[in-house]
Design an enzyme around this catalytic site. Structure first.
Site, PDB file in Angstrom:
ATOM      1  N   HIS A 339       0.843  -1.204   0.000  1.00 16.72           N
ATOM      2  CA  HIS A 339       0.000   0.000   0.000  1.00 16.72           C
ATOM      3  C   HIS A 339       0.875   1.251   0.000  1.00 16.72           C
ATOM      4  CE1 HIS A 339      -4.014  -1.636   0.180  1.00 16.72           C
ATOM      5  NE2 HIS A 339      -3.647  -2.492   1.117  1.00 16.72           N
ATOM      6  N   ASP A 402      -0.707  -5.244   5.445  1.00 10.30           N
ATOM      7  CA  ASP A 402      -1.801  -6.011   4.855  1.00 10.30           C
ATOM      8  C   ASP A 402      -1.707  -6.002   3.339  1.00 10.30           C
ATOM      9  OD1 ASP A 402      -2.451  -3.241   4.842  1.00 10.30           O
ATOM     10  OD2 ASP A 402      -4.540  -3.711   4.414  1.00 10.30           O
ATOM     11  N   GLU A 403      -2.339  -6.990   2.743  1.00  8.46           N
ATOM     12  CA  GLU A 403      -2.556  -7.099   1.304  1.00  8.46           C
ATOM     13  C   GLU A 403      -1.273  -6.993   0.478  1.00  8.46           C
ATOM     14  OE1 GLU A 403      -7.151  -6.007   0.565  1.00  8.46           O
ATOM     15  OE2 GLU A 403      -5.796  -4.295   0.453  1.00  8.46           O
ATOM     16  N   LEU A 404      -0.260  -7.745   0.860  1.00  7.82           N
ATOM     17  CA  LEU A 404       0.939  -7.842   0.034  1.00  7.82           C
ATOM     18  C   LEU A 404       0.582  -8.598  -1.242  1.00  7.82           C
ATOM     19  CD1 LEU A 404       4.084  -7.277   0.188  1.00  7.82           C
ATOM     20  CD2 LEU A 404       4.286  -9.706   0.772  1.00  7.82           C
TER      21      LEU A 404
END
Length: 602
Positions: A339, A402-404
Protein backbone atom coordinates in the site's frame (compact mmCIF):
# COMPACT_ATOMS: atom_id res chain seq x y z
CA UNK A 1 -22.22 19.76 -19.33
CA UNK A 2 -24.40 16.73 -18.62
CA UNK A 3 -23.26 13.36 -17.33
CA UNK A 4 -25.21 10.27 -16.40
CA UNK A 5 -24.32 6.65 -15.69
CA UNK A 6 -26.25 3.51 -14.88
CA UNK A 7 -25.63 -0.15 -14.11
CA UNK A 8 -26.76 -2.85 -16.52
CA UNK A 9 -25.72 -6.25 -15.20
CA UNK A 10 -21.92 -6.27 -15.43
CA UNK A 11 -21.83 -3.20 -17.66
CA UNK A 12 -21.67 0.49 -16.81
CA UNK A 13 -23.34 2.76 -19.37
CA UNK A 14 -22.18 6.40 -19.37
CA UNK A 15 -23.67 9.28 -21.35
CA UNK A 16 -21.85 12.60 -21.82
CA UNK A 17 -23.51 15.62 -23.37
CA UNK A 18 -21.24 18.59 -23.87
CA UNK A 19 -22.46 22.19 -23.92
CA UNK A 20 -19.79 23.09 -26.47
CA UNK A 21 -17.86 21.52 -29.33
CA UNK A 22 -14.82 19.61 -28.02
CA UNK A 23 -12.03 18.20 -30.14
CA UNK A 24 -10.74 14.77 -29.06
CA UNK A 25 -11.47 15.09 -25.32
CA UNK A 26 -10.31 12.49 -22.81
CA UNK A 27 -12.86 11.09 -20.34
CA UNK A 28 -11.15 10.76 -16.93
CA UNK A 29 -12.84 9.02 -13.99
CA UNK A 30 -12.42 6.48 -11.22
CA UNK A 31 -14.28 3.26 -10.50
CA UNK A 32 -14.10 0.89 -7.56
CA UNK A 33 -11.88 -1.51 -9.55
CA UNK A 34 -9.99 -1.46 -12.87
CA UNK A 35 -12.25 -1.15 -15.92
CA UNK A 36 -11.94 -1.57 -19.65
CA UNK A 37 -13.93 0.01 -22.48
CA UNK A 38 -16.52 -2.04 -24.36
CA UNK A 39 -17.48 0.70 -26.81
CA UNK A 40 -17.51 4.44 -27.22
CA UNK A 41 -13.82 5.19 -26.74
CA UNK A 42 -10.31 3.85 -26.22
CA UNK A 43 -8.65 3.47 -22.84
CA UNK A 44 -5.28 5.17 -23.06
CA UNK A 45 -4.15 5.10 -19.42
CA UNK A 46 -5.08 3.46 -16.15
CA UNK A 47 -3.96 3.39 -12.52
CA UNK A 48 -6.00 0.95 -10.51
CA UNK A 49 -9.66 1.89 -10.93
CA UNK A 50 -8.76 5.26 -12.46
CA UNK A 51 -8.98 5.34 -16.26
CA UNK A 52 -8.53 7.77 -19.12
CA UNK A 53 -10.63 7.12 -22.21
CA UNK A 54 -9.98 8.92 -25.50
CA UNK A 55 -13.26 10.04 -27.07
CA UNK A 56 -14.11 11.19 -30.58
CA UNK A 57 -14.91 14.83 -31.16
CA UNK A 58 -17.99 15.90 -29.20
CA UNK A 59 -20.57 18.26 -30.68
CA UNK A 60 -22.54 20.61 -28.48
CA UNK A 61 -25.85 19.10 -27.42
CA UNK A 62 -25.14 15.70 -29.01
CA UNK A 63 -24.94 12.88 -26.43
CA UNK A 64 -22.08 10.39 -26.59
CA UNK A 65 -22.27 6.96 -24.95
CA UNK A 66 -19.41 5.01 -23.39
CA UNK A 67 -19.85 1.44 -22.10
CA UNK A 68 -17.46 0.05 -19.48
CA UNK A 69 -16.93 -3.24 -17.70
CA UNK A 70 -14.51 -4.40 -15.04
CA UNK A 71 -11.28 -6.06 -16.12
CA UNK A 72 -12.11 -8.89 -13.74
CA UNK A 73 -15.00 -10.70 -15.45
CA UNK A 74 -16.30 -11.86 -12.06
CA UNK A 75 -16.90 -8.28 -10.91
CA UNK A 76 -20.30 -6.73 -11.29
CA UNK A 77 -21.11 -3.21 -10.07
CA UNK A 78 -23.06 -3.61 -6.85
CA UNK A 79 -24.61 -0.17 -6.54
CA UNK A 80 -24.21 3.52 -7.32
CA UNK A 81 -20.86 3.71 -5.51
CA UNK A 82 -19.42 1.57 -8.32
CA UNK A 83 -20.27 4.15 -10.99
CA UNK A 84 -17.61 6.59 -12.26
CA UNK A 85 -16.61 9.06 -9.53
CA UNK A 86 -14.74 12.34 -9.90
CA UNK A 87 -15.41 12.36 -13.65
CA UNK A 88 -14.06 15.15 -15.87
CA UNK A 89 -12.97 15.81 -19.45
CA UNK A 90 -9.41 16.71 -20.35
CA UNK A 91 -9.59 19.15 -23.23
CA UNK A 92 -7.32 21.44 -25.21
CA UNK A 93 -8.56 24.31 -23.04
CA UNK A 94 -7.94 22.50 -19.76
CA UNK A 95 -9.92 20.05 -17.60
CA UNK A 96 -13.72 20.40 -17.40
CA UNK A 97 -15.66 18.97 -14.46
CA UNK A 98 -18.57 16.68 -15.27
CA UNK A 99 -21.57 16.89 -12.94
CA UNK A 100 -21.33 14.52 -9.98
CA UNK A 101 -23.69 11.56 -9.99
CA UNK A 102 -26.22 11.18 -7.14
CA UNK A 103 -24.27 9.79 -4.23
CA UNK A 104 -24.48 8.54 -0.68
CA UNK A 105 -26.81 6.32 1.29
CA UNK A 106 -30.52 6.68 0.67
CA UNK A 107 -31.93 6.37 4.19
CA UNK A 108 -34.26 3.48 4.86
CA UNK A 109 -37.59 4.45 6.38
CA UNK A 110 -38.37 2.44 9.49
CA UNK A 111 -41.38 3.08 11.70
CA UNK A 112 -39.73 1.93 14.90
CA UNK A 113 -40.75 2.61 18.47
CA UNK A 114 -37.87 3.85 20.63
CA UNK A 115 -36.35 1.35 23.05
CA UNK A 116 -37.54 1.03 26.62
CA UNK A 117 -35.50 2.35 29.55
CA UNK A 118 -32.65 2.89 29.56
CA UNK A 119 -32.46 4.42 26.09
CA UNK A 120 -28.70 4.44 25.94
CA UNK A 121 -26.15 2.59 23.80
CA UNK A 122 -24.22 0.58 24.70
CA UNK A 123 -26.75 -0.91 27.09
CA UNK A 124 -25.59 -0.99 30.72
CA UNK A 125 -24.33 -4.15 32.36
CA UNK A 126 -27.14 -4.00 34.90
CA UNK A 127 -30.19 -1.74 35.02
CA UNK A 128 -33.06 -1.91 37.52
CA UNK A 129 -36.03 0.37 36.93
CA UNK A 130 -37.96 2.12 39.69
CA UNK A 131 -41.18 4.07 39.75
CA UNK A 132 -41.42 7.77 38.82
CA UNK A 133 -39.15 10.09 36.83
CA UNK A 134 -36.51 12.73 37.32
CA UNK A 135 -37.52 15.77 35.28
CA UNK A 136 -34.23 17.25 34.09
CA UNK A 137 -32.26 18.30 31.03
CA UNK A 138 -29.29 19.71 32.98
CA UNK A 139 -27.63 19.12 36.34
CA UNK A 140 -26.10 21.08 39.19
CA UNK A 141 -22.98 19.38 40.48
CA UNK A 142 -19.74 20.19 42.31
CA UNK A 143 -16.83 21.26 40.10
CA UNK A 144 -15.36 18.22 38.37
CA UNK A 145 -13.02 17.96 35.36
CA UNK A 146 -14.78 14.94 33.76
CA UNK A 147 -18.19 16.57 34.24
CA UNK A 148 -16.85 19.73 32.64
CA UNK A 149 -15.64 17.61 29.72
CA UNK A 150 -19.15 16.17 29.42
CA UNK A 151 -20.60 19.69 29.54
CA UNK A 152 -18.24 20.85 26.77
CA UNK A 153 -19.18 17.80 24.71
CA UNK A 154 -22.88 18.52 25.19
CA UNK A 155 -22.42 22.12 24.07
CA UNK A 156 -20.47 21.15 20.93
CA UNK A 157 -23.02 18.59 19.76
CA UNK A 158 -26.07 20.71 20.46
CA UNK A 159 -27.23 18.85 23.56
CA UNK A 160 -26.14 21.37 26.16
CA UNK A 161 -26.04 22.56 28.71
CA UNK A 162 -25.30 19.46 30.74
CA UNK A 163 -24.31 21.48 33.80
CA UNK A 164 -26.23 24.48 35.08
CA UNK A 165 -26.84 26.12 38.46
CA UNK A 166 -30.58 25.58 38.06
CA UNK A 167 -30.33 21.95 37.01
CA UNK A 168 -31.34 18.84 38.90
CA UNK A 169 -29.06 17.86 41.78
CA UNK A 170 -26.19 15.55 40.81
CA UNK A 171 -23.78 14.22 43.42
CA UNK A 172 -20.51 12.63 42.38
CA UNK A 173 -18.49 10.22 44.50
CA UNK A 174 -15.20 8.42 43.94
CA UNK A 175 -15.46 4.67 44.63
CA UNK A 176 -12.06 3.03 44.30
CA UNK A 177 -13.61 -0.42 44.57
CA UNK A 178 -15.01 -0.06 41.05
CA UNK A 179 -12.99 -1.48 38.13
CA UNK A 180 -11.50 0.74 35.40
CA UNK A 181 -14.07 2.76 33.44
CA UNK A 182 -16.94 1.53 35.63
CA UNK A 183 -19.66 3.68 37.14
CA UNK A 184 -22.87 3.39 39.16
CA UNK A 185 -25.76 5.72 38.56
CA UNK A 186 -28.80 6.13 40.81
CA UNK A 187 -31.72 8.26 39.60
CA UNK A 188 -34.54 9.38 41.92
CA UNK A 189 -37.19 12.09 41.56
CA UNK A 190 -34.97 14.34 43.69
CA UNK A 191 -31.79 13.97 41.63
CA UNK A 192 -29.01 11.63 40.60
CA UNK A 193 -25.92 10.13 42.21
CA UNK A 194 -22.88 9.08 40.20
CA UNK A 195 -20.18 6.84 41.66
CA UNK A 196 -17.03 6.16 39.65
CA UNK A 197 -13.68 4.47 40.04
CA UNK A 198 -11.63 6.72 37.74
CA UNK A 199 -11.94 9.66 35.35
CA UNK A 200 -13.17 7.45 32.51
CA UNK A 201 -15.92 6.04 34.70
CA UNK A 202 -17.05 9.52 35.69
CA UNK A 203 -17.16 10.61 32.04
CA UNK A 204 -19.05 7.47 30.99
CA UNK A 205 -21.61 7.98 33.75
CA UNK A 206 -22.07 11.60 32.75
CA UNK A 207 -22.52 10.61 29.10
CA UNK A 208 -25.18 8.07 30.13
CA UNK A 209 -27.04 10.75 32.08
CA UNK A 210 -26.69 13.27 29.25
CA UNK A 211 -27.94 10.70 26.74
CA UNK A 212 -30.97 9.64 28.78
CA UNK A 213 -31.97 13.27 29.39
CA UNK A 214 -32.31 13.62 25.59
CA UNK A 215 -33.59 10.17 24.61
CA UNK A 216 -36.26 10.35 27.32
CA UNK A 217 -37.16 13.94 26.46
CA UNK A 218 -36.23 15.35 29.85
CA UNK A 219 -38.20 12.73 31.81
CA UNK A 220 -35.46 10.36 32.99
CA UNK A 221 -36.92 7.15 34.45
CA UNK A 222 -35.77 6.43 37.96
CA UNK A 223 -33.65 3.40 38.72
CA UNK A 224 -30.14 2.10 39.25
CA UNK A 225 -27.47 1.38 36.66
CA UNK A 226 -24.22 -0.53 37.21
CA UNK A 227 -21.96 -0.46 34.21
CA UNK A 228 -18.48 -1.44 33.05
CA UNK A 229 -17.04 -2.35 29.63
CA UNK A 230 -16.33 -5.85 28.44
CA UNK A 231 -13.27 -4.75 26.45
CA UNK A 232 -10.66 -2.10 27.11
CA UNK A 233 -10.18 -1.45 23.37
CA UNK A 234 -13.31 -0.01 21.75
CA UNK A 235 -12.36 1.63 18.51
CA UNK A 236 -13.25 3.23 15.22
CA UNK A 237 -10.95 3.51 12.22
CA UNK A 238 -11.04 6.21 9.54
CA UNK A 239 -9.23 6.06 6.19
CA UNK A 240 -8.00 9.60 5.55
CA UNK A 241 -5.64 8.53 2.73
CA UNK A 242 -8.25 7.73 0.06
CA UNK A 243 -10.25 10.80 1.09
CA UNK A 244 -8.89 13.76 3.01
CA UNK A 245 -11.23 14.59 5.89
CA UNK A 246 -11.06 18.01 7.50
CA UNK A 247 -9.86 18.22 11.08
CA UNK A 248 -13.31 19.48 12.05
CA UNK A 249 -14.87 16.29 10.64
CA UNK A 250 -12.45 14.17 12.66
CA UNK A 251 -13.31 16.13 15.80
CA UNK A 252 -17.03 15.58 15.15
CA UNK A 253 -16.33 11.85 14.82
CA UNK A 254 -14.48 11.88 18.15
CA UNK A 255 -17.48 13.53 19.79
CA UNK A 256 -19.80 10.87 18.38
CA UNK A 257 -17.44 8.14 19.58
CA UNK A 258 -17.47 9.59 23.10
CA UNK A 259 -21.26 9.56 23.14
CA UNK A 260 -21.04 5.81 22.44
CA UNK A 261 -18.18 5.21 24.90
CA UNK A 262 -15.67 4.28 22.19
CA UNK A 263 -12.11 5.00 23.29
CA UNK A 264 -9.68 4.32 20.43
CA UNK A 265 -9.39 6.35 17.21
CA UNK A 266 -7.40 4.50 14.54
CA UNK A 267 -6.07 7.26 12.28
CA UNK A 268 -5.26 5.72 8.88
CA UNK A 269 -3.54 8.61 7.08
CA UNK A 270 -1.18 6.58 4.86
CA UNK A 271 -1.96 4.32 1.93
CA UNK A 272 -1.27 3.88 -1.78
CA UNK A 273 -2.89 7.17 -2.65
CA UNK A 274 -1.28 9.53 -0.13
CA UNK A 275 0.70 9.99 3.05
CA UNK A 276 -1.33 12.77 4.65
CA UNK A 277 0.84 13.60 7.64
CA UNK A 278 3.39 16.36 7.10
CA UNK A 279 6.71 15.19 8.57
CA UNK A 280 9.72 17.45 9.06
CA UNK A 281 12.07 14.53 8.49
CA UNK A 282 10.51 13.65 5.11
CA UNK A 283 9.45 16.91 3.43
CA UNK A 284 9.09 15.14 0.07
CA UNK A 285 5.88 13.57 1.36
CA UNK A 286 4.17 16.83 0.40
CA UNK A 287 4.16 15.52 -3.17
CA UNK A 288 1.59 12.91 -2.10
CA UNK A 289 -0.87 15.26 -0.41
CA UNK A 290 -2.90 16.03 -3.53
CA UNK A 291 -3.93 13.84 -6.43
CA UNK A 292 -5.51 14.48 -9.80
CA UNK A 293 -4.54 16.25 -13.01
CA UNK A 294 -0.75 16.66 -13.28
CA UNK A 295 -0.23 15.28 -9.76
CA UNK A 296 1.98 12.37 -8.70
CA UNK A 297 -1.11 10.14 -8.37
CA UNK A 298 -4.05 10.68 -10.75
CA UNK A 299 -7.66 11.03 -9.62
CA UNK A 300 -8.05 7.52 -8.23
CA UNK A 301 -11.07 6.78 -6.02
CA UNK A 302 -12.97 9.86 -7.13
CA UNK A 303 -10.10 12.30 -6.78
CA UNK A 304 -11.30 14.29 -9.80
CA UNK A 305 -9.31 17.17 -11.25
CA UNK A 306 -7.56 17.85 -7.95
CA UNK A 307 -8.30 16.89 -4.35
CA UNK A 308 -6.53 16.22 -1.09
CA UNK A 309 -4.77 17.92 1.77
CA UNK A 310 -2.48 17.17 4.69
CA UNK A 311 -2.37 17.25 8.47
CA UNK A 312 0.17 19.50 10.16
CA UNK A 313 1.75 19.09 13.57
CA UNK A 314 -0.79 21.59 14.85
CA UNK A 315 -3.61 19.49 13.39
CA UNK A 316 -2.27 16.39 15.12
CA UNK A 317 -2.02 18.27 18.42
CA UNK A 318 -5.60 19.49 18.03
CA UNK A 319 -6.95 15.99 17.36
CA UNK A 320 -4.93 14.44 20.18
CA UNK A 321 -6.06 17.13 22.64
CA UNK A 322 -9.75 16.70 21.83
CA UNK A 323 -9.40 12.93 22.03
CA UNK A 324 -7.70 13.16 25.44
CA UNK A 325 -10.50 15.36 26.73
CA UNK A 326 -12.96 12.65 25.67
CA UNK A 327 -10.94 9.74 27.07
CA UNK A 328 -9.96 8.55 23.58
CA UNK A 329 -6.48 7.44 22.55
CA UNK A 330 -5.29 8.14 18.99
CA UNK A 331 -3.38 5.35 17.23
CA UNK A 332 -1.51 6.41 14.07
CA UNK A 333 -0.94 3.97 11.22
CA UNK A 334 1.75 3.88 8.57
CA UNK A 335 1.69 1.25 5.85
CA UNK A 336 4.63 -1.16 5.58
CA UNK A 337 5.64 -2.60 3.16
CA UNK A 338 2.68 -2.63 0.72
CA UNK A 339 0.00 0.00 0.00
CA UNK A 340 2.88 2.35 -0.83
CA UNK A 341 2.26 3.44 -4.44
CA UNK A 342 2.72 7.16 -3.75
CA UNK A 343 5.69 6.61 -1.44
CA UNK A 344 7.48 4.44 -3.98
CA UNK A 345 7.04 7.17 -6.58
CA UNK A 346 8.35 9.86 -4.26
CA UNK A 347 11.26 7.67 -3.15
CA UNK A 348 12.21 5.51 -6.17
CA UNK A 349 15.22 4.23 -4.25
CA UNK A 350 12.81 2.08 -2.21
CA UNK A 351 12.33 -0.12 -5.29
CA UNK A 352 14.93 -2.48 -6.80
CA UNK A 353 15.72 -1.08 -10.28
CA UNK A 354 16.41 -4.65 -11.44
CA UNK A 355 13.03 -5.95 -10.25
CA UNK A 356 11.28 -7.77 -13.12
CA UNK A 357 8.13 -8.66 -11.14
CA UNK A 358 4.70 -7.99 -12.62
CA UNK A 359 2.60 -8.32 -9.46
CA UNK A 360 -0.45 -6.09 -8.97
CA UNK A 361 -2.30 -5.21 -5.81
CA UNK A 362 -5.97 -6.05 -5.29
CA UNK A 363 -6.69 -2.41 -6.16
CA UNK A 364 -4.97 -2.93 -9.51
CA UNK A 365 -1.76 -1.05 -8.73
CA UNK A 366 1.66 -2.10 -10.00
CA UNK A 367 4.88 -1.37 -8.10
CA UNK A 368 3.12 -0.40 -4.87
CA UNK A 369 5.46 -2.21 -2.43
CA UNK A 370 8.68 -0.87 -0.92
CA UNK A 371 11.60 -3.29 -0.93
CA UNK A 372 13.27 -4.18 2.40
CA UNK A 373 16.52 -4.97 0.58
CA UNK A 374 16.93 -1.27 -0.27
CA UNK A 375 18.66 1.03 2.23
CA UNK A 376 16.34 3.86 1.23
CA UNK A 377 13.31 1.90 2.43
CA UNK A 378 14.71 1.68 5.92
CA UNK A 379 15.69 5.35 5.95
CA UNK A 380 12.09 6.29 5.13
CA UNK A 381 10.48 3.79 7.51
CA UNK A 382 12.74 4.71 10.43
CA UNK A 383 12.16 8.42 9.87
CA UNK A 384 8.39 7.85 9.93
CA UNK A 385 8.44 5.80 13.11
CA UNK A 386 10.85 8.14 14.90
CA UNK A 387 8.90 11.33 14.19
CA UNK A 388 5.43 9.83 14.64
CA UNK A 389 6.45 8.34 17.98
CA UNK A 390 7.06 11.88 19.20
CA UNK A 391 3.81 13.29 17.79
CA UNK A 392 1.38 10.80 19.32
CA UNK A 393 1.38 10.16 23.07
CA UNK A 394 -0.52 6.85 22.80
CA UNK A 395 1.77 3.88 23.35
CA UNK A 396 0.70 1.97 20.21
CA UNK A 397 1.83 2.56 16.59
CA UNK A 398 0.19 0.56 13.81
CA UNK A 399 2.55 -0.58 11.04
CA UNK A 400 0.02 -1.79 8.46
CA UNK A 401 1.30 -4.99 6.83
CA UNK A 402 -1.80 -6.01 4.86
CA UNK A 403 -2.56 -7.10 1.30
CA UNK A 404 0.94 -7.84 0.03
CA UNK A 405 0.44 -8.71 -3.66
CA UNK A 406 1.16 -12.30 -4.67
CA UNK A 407 4.67 -12.69 -6.09
CA UNK A 408 6.07 -9.52 -4.53
CA UNK A 409 9.91 -9.36 -4.54
CA UNK A 410 10.22 -12.62 -6.45
CA UNK A 411 11.58 -10.64 -9.40
CA UNK A 412 13.98 -8.61 -7.27
CA UNK A 413 17.60 -9.83 -7.22
CA UNK A 414 18.29 -7.65 -4.18
CA UNK A 415 15.38 -9.17 -2.26
CA UNK A 416 16.43 -12.69 -3.24
CA UNK A 417 19.94 -12.03 -1.90
CA UNK A 418 18.49 -10.71 1.35
CA UNK A 419 16.31 -13.81 1.69
CA UNK A 420 19.35 -16.04 1.14
CA UNK A 421 21.38 -14.10 3.71
CA UNK A 422 18.61 -14.30 6.32
CA UNK A 423 17.54 -17.89 5.62
CA UNK A 424 14.09 -16.85 4.39
CA UNK A 425 12.16 -19.08 1.99
CA UNK A 426 8.96 -17.27 1.04
CA UNK A 427 7.53 -13.82 0.48
CA UNK A 428 5.65 -14.15 3.76
CA UNK A 429 8.94 -14.91 5.49
CA UNK A 430 10.47 -11.72 4.11
CA UNK A 431 7.45 -9.62 5.03
CA UNK A 432 7.50 -11.07 8.56
CA UNK A 433 11.23 -10.35 8.86
CA UNK A 434 10.63 -6.79 7.66
CA UNK A 435 7.74 -5.97 9.95
CA UNK A 436 9.48 -7.56 12.92
CA UNK A 437 12.60 -5.47 12.36
CA UNK A 438 10.52 -2.30 12.17
CA UNK A 439 8.53 -3.38 15.24
CA UNK A 440 11.81 -3.40 17.16
CA UNK A 441 12.27 0.25 16.20
CA UNK A 442 8.81 1.00 17.58
CA UNK A 443 9.67 -0.82 20.80
CA UNK A 444 12.85 1.25 21.17
CA UNK A 445 10.59 4.28 21.53
CA UNK A 446 8.74 2.59 24.38
CA UNK A 447 5.75 1.92 22.14
CA UNK A 448 3.82 -1.25 21.31
CA UNK A 449 3.71 -2.21 17.63
CA UNK A 450 0.42 -3.17 16.01
CA UNK A 451 -0.38 -4.55 12.57
CA UNK A 452 -3.06 -6.22 10.48
CA UNK A 453 -3.50 -9.99 10.71
CA UNK A 454 -1.02 -10.76 7.90
CA UNK A 455 1.87 -9.74 10.16
CA UNK A 456 1.59 -13.12 11.91
CA UNK A 457 2.66 -14.93 8.74
CA UNK A 458 6.15 -16.16 7.94
CA UNK A 459 8.74 -18.12 9.86
CA UNK A 460 8.24 -16.14 13.06
CA UNK A 461 5.64 -13.46 12.45
CA UNK A 462 5.80 -10.10 14.15
CA UNK A 463 7.05 -10.19 17.73
CA UNK A 464 7.84 -7.42 20.24
CA UNK A 465 4.50 -7.85 22.02
CA UNK A 466 2.55 -6.75 18.96
CA UNK A 467 -1.22 -6.31 18.76
CA UNK A 468 -2.89 -7.82 15.70
CA UNK A 469 -6.09 -6.62 14.03
CA UNK A 470 -8.20 -9.37 12.47
CA UNK A 471 -10.07 -7.98 9.45
CA UNK A 472 -10.88 -10.69 6.86
CA UNK A 473 -12.98 -12.47 9.47
CA UNK A 474 -12.66 -13.82 12.98
CA UNK A 475 -10.60 -16.87 11.99
CA UNK A 476 -7.18 -15.21 11.68
CA UNK A 477 -7.78 -13.36 14.93
CA UNK A 478 -8.64 -16.54 16.77
CA UNK A 479 -5.51 -18.20 15.38
CA UNK A 480 -3.43 -15.24 16.51
CA UNK A 481 -4.99 -15.30 19.98
CA UNK A 482 -4.25 -19.03 20.26
CA UNK A 483 -0.64 -18.22 19.31
CA UNK A 484 -0.41 -15.73 22.17
CA UNK A 485 -0.96 -12.42 20.38
CA UNK A 486 -3.19 -9.70 21.74
CA UNK A 487 -5.97 -9.25 19.18
CA UNK A 488 -8.49 -6.57 18.26
CA UNK A 489 -11.43 -8.00 16.34
CA UNK A 490 -12.58 -6.00 13.33
CA UNK A 491 -14.22 -8.60 11.04
CA UNK A 492 -15.32 -7.08 7.74
CA UNK A 493 -18.54 -9.11 7.67
CA UNK A 494 -19.82 -7.28 10.76
CA UNK A 495 -18.01 -4.03 11.49
CA UNK A 496 -16.62 -2.77 8.16
CA UNK A 497 -18.92 0.22 7.89
CA UNK A 498 -17.91 1.00 4.30
CA UNK A 499 -19.89 -2.09 3.26
CA UNK A 500 -23.28 -1.30 1.74
CA UNK A 501 -26.25 -1.70 4.05
CA UNK A 502 -28.25 -3.73 1.50
CA UNK A 503 -28.03 -5.45 -1.88
CA UNK A 504 -30.21 -2.75 -3.45
CA UNK A 505 -28.41 -1.30 -6.53
CA UNK A 506 -29.68 2.11 -5.40
CA UNK A 507 -27.71 1.75 -2.14
CA UNK A 508 -24.13 2.93 -1.60
CA UNK A 509 -20.94 1.17 -0.54
CA UNK A 510 -18.64 -1.78 -1.04
CA UNK A 511 -19.71 -5.42 -0.92
CA UNK A 512 -16.62 -7.63 -1.19
CA UNK A 513 -17.08 -8.92 2.36
CA UNK A 514 -20.85 -8.72 2.84
CA UNK A 515 -23.84 -6.44 2.87
CA UNK A 516 -23.87 -5.26 6.48
CA UNK A 517 -27.29 -4.34 7.81
CA UNK A 518 -27.68 -2.69 11.20
CA UNK A 519 -28.59 -6.00 12.84
CA UNK A 520 -25.55 -7.75 11.31
CA UNK A 521 -23.21 -5.66 13.44
CA UNK A 522 -24.17 -7.66 16.55
CA UNK A 523 -24.79 -11.18 15.19
CA UNK A 524 -21.37 -12.46 16.28
CA UNK A 525 -19.26 -12.78 19.40
CA UNK A 526 -15.60 -11.73 19.58
CA UNK A 527 -14.75 -14.71 21.83
CA UNK A 528 -16.05 -18.17 20.88
CA UNK A 529 -18.18 -19.76 23.55
CA UNK A 530 -16.20 -23.00 23.33
CA UNK A 531 -12.83 -21.24 23.85
CA UNK A 532 -13.35 -18.89 26.80
CA UNK A 533 -9.62 -18.89 27.55
CA UNK A 534 -9.07 -16.75 24.44
CA UNK A 535 -10.73 -13.86 26.28
CA UNK A 536 -7.36 -13.08 27.86
CA UNK A 537 -5.89 -12.30 24.43
CA UNK A 538 -8.87 -10.78 22.60
CA UNK A 539 -8.64 -7.25 23.91
CA UNK A 540 -11.19 -5.37 21.88
CA UNK A 541 -13.54 -4.63 19.01
CA UNK A 542 -13.16 -1.92 16.40
CA UNK A 543 -15.26 -0.55 13.56
CA UNK A 544 -13.57 0.29 10.28
CA UNK A 545 -14.31 2.72 7.46
CA UNK A 546 -12.39 2.74 4.17
CA UNK A 547 -12.88 5.72 1.87
CA UNK A 548 -12.53 4.32 -1.66
CA UNK A 549 -15.86 5.81 -2.76
CA UNK A 550 -15.97 8.86 -0.48
CA UNK A 551 -15.65 12.23 -2.19
CA UNK A 552 -17.18 14.48 0.51
CA UNK A 553 -16.82 14.35 4.28
CA UNK A 554 -20.55 14.13 4.92
CA UNK A 555 -20.86 10.89 2.95
CA UNK A 556 -19.49 8.97 5.95
CA UNK A 557 -22.30 10.01 8.25
CA UNK A 558 -25.09 7.69 7.09
CA UNK A 559 -22.55 4.92 6.56
CA UNK A 560 -21.48 5.07 10.21
CA UNK A 561 -24.83 5.72 11.83
CA UNK A 562 -26.74 3.95 13.09
CA UNK A 563 -24.39 0.97 12.54
CA UNK A 564 -21.84 2.44 14.95
CA UNK A 565 -24.37 1.59 17.65
CA UNK A 566 -23.65 -2.07 16.88
CA UNK A 567 -19.88 -1.57 17.11
CA UNK A 568 -20.31 0.14 20.48
CA UNK A 569 -22.58 -2.67 21.64
CA UNK A 570 -20.12 -5.43 20.75
CA UNK A 571 -17.21 -3.54 22.30
CA UNK A 572 -18.95 -2.82 25.62
CA UNK A 573 -21.71 -5.27 26.46
CA UNK A 574 -21.29 -8.68 28.03
CA UNK A 575 -21.42 -11.88 26.02
CA UNK A 576 -24.89 -12.77 24.83
CA UNK A 577 -26.48 -9.46 25.77
CA UNK A 578 -26.55 -7.96 22.27
CA UNK A 579 -30.07 -8.12 20.84
CA UNK A 580 -30.33 -7.54 17.06
CA UNK A 581 -34.03 -6.71 17.39
CA UNK A 582 -33.24 -3.95 19.89
CA UNK A 583 -30.80 -2.03 17.68
CA UNK A 584 -33.43 -0.43 15.40
CA UNK A 585 -35.28 0.75 18.50
CA UNK A 586 -32.10 2.23 19.93
CA UNK A 587 -31.48 3.86 16.54
CA UNK A 588 -34.92 5.46 16.81
CA UNK A 589 -34.15 6.67 20.33
CA UNK A 590 -30.91 8.32 19.14
CA UNK A 591 -32.55 10.35 16.39
CA UNK A 592 -32.97 13.46 18.60
CA UNK A 593 -29.25 13.31 19.44
CA UNK A 594 -28.19 12.91 15.81
CA UNK A 595 -30.58 15.67 14.77
CA UNK A 596 -29.04 17.99 17.35
CA UNK A 597 -25.57 17.12 16.04
CA UNK A 598 -26.62 17.60 12.43
CA UNK A 599 -25.37 14.07 11.78
CA UNK A 600 -27.12 12.19 8.97
CA UNK A 601 -28.29 8.65 9.69
CA UNK A 602 -29.47 5.74 7.59
Amino acid sequence: MQFDARIDGKLIHCRITSDRDLKAPVFCFSCMAPVTVVEGGTRIAATGGYAEVALPDLLAGQPHDVTLRHENPEFAPANRAWLPLGAYLRTQDGPLDLPALPDGVRPERRDTVAADWPRVCPRPTRAVAAADHLIATSFAAPASEPLSAADDLAARVGLGPFLSKDGARLSVELDETLPPEAYRLTVTPEGAKLRHGDRAGALHGAVTLLTMARTHDGHIPCGEIEDAPRFGWRGQHLDCARHFYSVDTILRLLDLMALLKLNRFHWHFADDEAFRLALDSLPELAKTHFRGEDELIPGVFGGGIRSGGSYSRADVARVVARAAELGIEVMPEIEVPAHALALARVYPGTRDPEDTGTERSVQGYAANVMNPAMTESWRVWHAMVDEIAGLFPFDVIHLGCDELPDGTWQGSPAARRLMDDEGLDTTDDLQGWTINRLARRVAEHGKTPAAWEEAARGQTGIENGAILFSWTGQGPGLDAARAGYKVVMTPAQHVYLDMAHTADPEDWGANWAAFVALEDTVTWDPVPGDEPALADNIIGVQGTFWSEFTTRDDQIEAMLMPRLLGVATMAWQDRGSADPALLPRLAAAYQPILAAMGWQSA
